[in-house]
Write an enzyme that holds these catalytic residues in place. Structure first.
Site, PDB file in Angstrom:
ATOM      1  N   GLU A   1       0.816  -1.211   0.000  1.00 56.05           N
ATOM      2  CA  GLU A   1       0.000   0.000   0.000  1.00 56.05           C
ATOM      3  C   GLU A   1       0.851   1.262   0.000  1.00 56.05           C
ATOM      4  OE1 GLU A   1      -3.565   2.104   2.607  1.00 56.05           O
ATOM      5  OE2 GLU A   1      -3.269  -0.060   2.680  1.00 56.05           O
TER       6      GLU A   1
ATOM      7  N   LYS B   1      -7.829  -0.296  11.102  1.00 55.29           N
ATOM      8  CA  LYS B   1      -7.182  -0.756   9.872  1.00 55.29           C
ATOM      9  C   LYS B   1      -5.927   0.059   9.618  1.00 55.29           C
ATOM     10  CE  LYS B   1      -6.458  -0.946   5.205  1.00 55.29           C
ATOM     11  NZ  LYS B   1      -5.633  -0.039   4.369  1.00 55.29           N
TER      12      LYS B   1
ATOM     13  N   ASP C   1       3.709 -14.137  12.325  1.00 55.92           N
ATOM     14  CA  ASP C   1       2.386 -14.570  11.893  1.00 55.92           C
ATOM     15  C   ASP C   1       1.427 -13.384  11.869  1.00 55.92           C
ATOM     16  OD1 ASP C   1      -0.116 -15.729  11.542  1.00 55.92           O
ATOM     17  OD2 ASP C   1       0.333 -17.464  12.797  1.00 55.92           O
TER      18      ASP C   1
ATOM     19  N   HIS D   1      -2.188  10.464   0.082  1.00 54.78           N
ATOM     20  CA  HIS D   1      -2.237   9.055  -0.304  1.00 54.78           C
ATOM     21  C   HIS D   1      -2.270   8.896  -1.813  1.00 54.78           C
ATOM     22  CE1 HIS D   1      -3.203   4.785   0.065  1.00 54.78           C
ATOM     23  NE2 HIS D   1      -4.161   4.975  -0.815  1.00 54.78           N
TER      24      HIS D   1
END
Length: 432
Positions: free
Chosen positions: A89, A267, A283, A381
């Site tokens: 991202e 998030k 993990d 972004h």
């Protein structure tokens, strides 16, 4: 090599983005105080081989690459850290670096830990007297701990091992279950293999004592006895002034109160956390499930961070998350890229690694909240995303910057427009 034995690392690298990937590798290695060759496995032709991958999972047919960037400016518990982040991202690495820069003015990030305890669950069915079975199991504490520790003498040698048990009766739609929790200090391991082995070993005796039959015998990813906390002060002026601070506090309060906003808020935190977890071969799914379960620990889903204003008008950010990560075993040892990432970080214990991960999560979240409060998330972004769009349109390495610059200036960051701009550039090059 310990931190004291190598050149003192520093995380401030001016203009890193302006260099080629090859040049950045050298600059990062120099800043970390390690040899450039130690990071060569992060190059596309020097990392995980197909043969190595074939030993890691089943039915291997190939590999998929994920970009690894390095976040700068982090000072964590008084130590500068260059932080590898594996993510696809755009803006994540740059945002974390920028937030860390704002925190440096006030000492960077400060962390604490609750310990290295993981929980194994042993589920018991068909108990006639569940309340009495619970007490019988608690009376057998010492016997069960001794049996568990006999399964992993190496862990015990390193100061870890089974520490405690707790027992609960749970009413379910198919009856009452007795559930024993085995608390295990896993030290510098993630701990899944150790606690699962212990749970399997004690299950027959647990069934015998409880007068039932055991079913599931496995760790819990709700690692609420392995919490990492981080805090930082973000400078008011660097953030953009008093109004930006107040707006970030208001945005934080929104996420605390509303699960719809909290899902997106968290998030953003996981953008940072997962990128470091992945880069170090840990993990990601275990960490993500633990963090989201912690966000719902009081019955409703809420934000994992809090932002407040201090007496001087600066922004204070805090985070508390369960982080089941390790430096021994698993992909961290099997994947050469993960080993290089750990070497770059310079961490020597699982707690140090968790401190970095929590700090990056806090920094990432601050950057996202600031973007939302100050200018809207799309501006920064999408400017970074434009390079990905240009590449998707077919631009070569040499053409990406030109195409991205055009579509950002036009505020039309779409693949279709990028293709048109690319065609115009190439037509112009031919005519010249």
């Amino acid at each position: 090599m310990s931190i004291d034995e190598r050149t003192a690392p520093h995380s401030r690298i001016s203009g890193l983005r302006d260099h080629s990937p090859e040049a950045r590798l050298g600059l990062v290695a120099e800043a970390a105080g390690i040899e450039t060759s130690a990071l060569s496995v992060l190059q596309p032709d020097g990392g995980l081989t197909l043969a190595q991958a074939d030993h890691m999972i089943e039915n291997v047919v190939g590999m998929i690459g994920v970009p690894v960037g390095v976040a700068t400016n982090f000072t964590i518990d008084g130590v500068d850290r260059l932080v590898p982040m594996a993510t696809e991202e755009p803006s994540v690495v740059a945002a974390a670096s920028n937030a860390a820069r704002m925190a440096r003015e006030h000492g960077g990030f400060h962390t604490s830990h609750s310990g290295d305890i993981m929980i194994a669950q042993v589920q018991v069915l068909d108990c006639i007297d569940p309340a009495s079975a619970r007490l019988r199991l608690l009376e057998a504490r010492d016997e069960l701990l001794e049996l568990a520790n006999a399964q992993d003498p190496v862990l015990v040698t390193f100061g870890g091992g089974a520490r405690e048990i707790s027992v609960r009766s749970i009413d379910t739609r198919v009856g009452t279950h007795v559930v024993l929790h085995l608390h295990v200090d896993v030290r510098d391991a993630m701990g899944a293999n150790a606690v699962n082995t212990m749970a399997e070993a004690i299950a027959p005796r647990v069934a015998e004592i409880a007068g039932g039959r055991t079913l599931l015998r496995i760790l819990s990813n709700k690692a609420d006895l392995r919490l990492t906390r981080a805090r930082a002060v973000f400078d008011q002026e660097l953030l953009g002034g008093a109004q930006v601070v107040d707006d970030i506090v208001a945005a934080s309060a929104f996420a605390e109160a509303d699960p719809y906003r909290a899902a997106t808020h968290n998030k953003g935190i996981m953008n940072g956390i997962t990128a470091v977890v992945l880069a170090t071969g840990n993990d990601t799914r275990a960490v993500e499930s633990g963090c989201h379960s912690h966000a719902a620990r009081e019955g409703g889903y809420t934000a994992l961070t809090r932002f407040e204003k201090d007496a001087a008008g600066n922004l204070v950010g805090t985070i508390e998350v369960p982080l089941a990560v390790g430096l021994v075993g698993g992909a961290t040892r099997a994947h050469p890229g993960a080993q290089a990432s750990v070497r770059l970080l310079g961490v020597e214990t699982a707690r140090e690694l968790a401190a970095v991960i929590a700090s990056v999560g806090l920094a990432q979240n601050l950057a996202a909240c600031r973007a939302l409060a100050a200018e809207g998330i799309q501006r920064g972004h999408m400017s970074l995303h434009a390079r990905t769009v240009a590449a998707s349109a077919g631009a070569s390495v040499e053409e990406v910057a030109q195409v991205a610059e055009r579509i950002v200036a036009e505020r039309n960051i779409r693949v279709e427009r990028a293709k048109e701009v690319l065609a115009e550039l190439r037509e112009g090059a031919v005519s010249e």
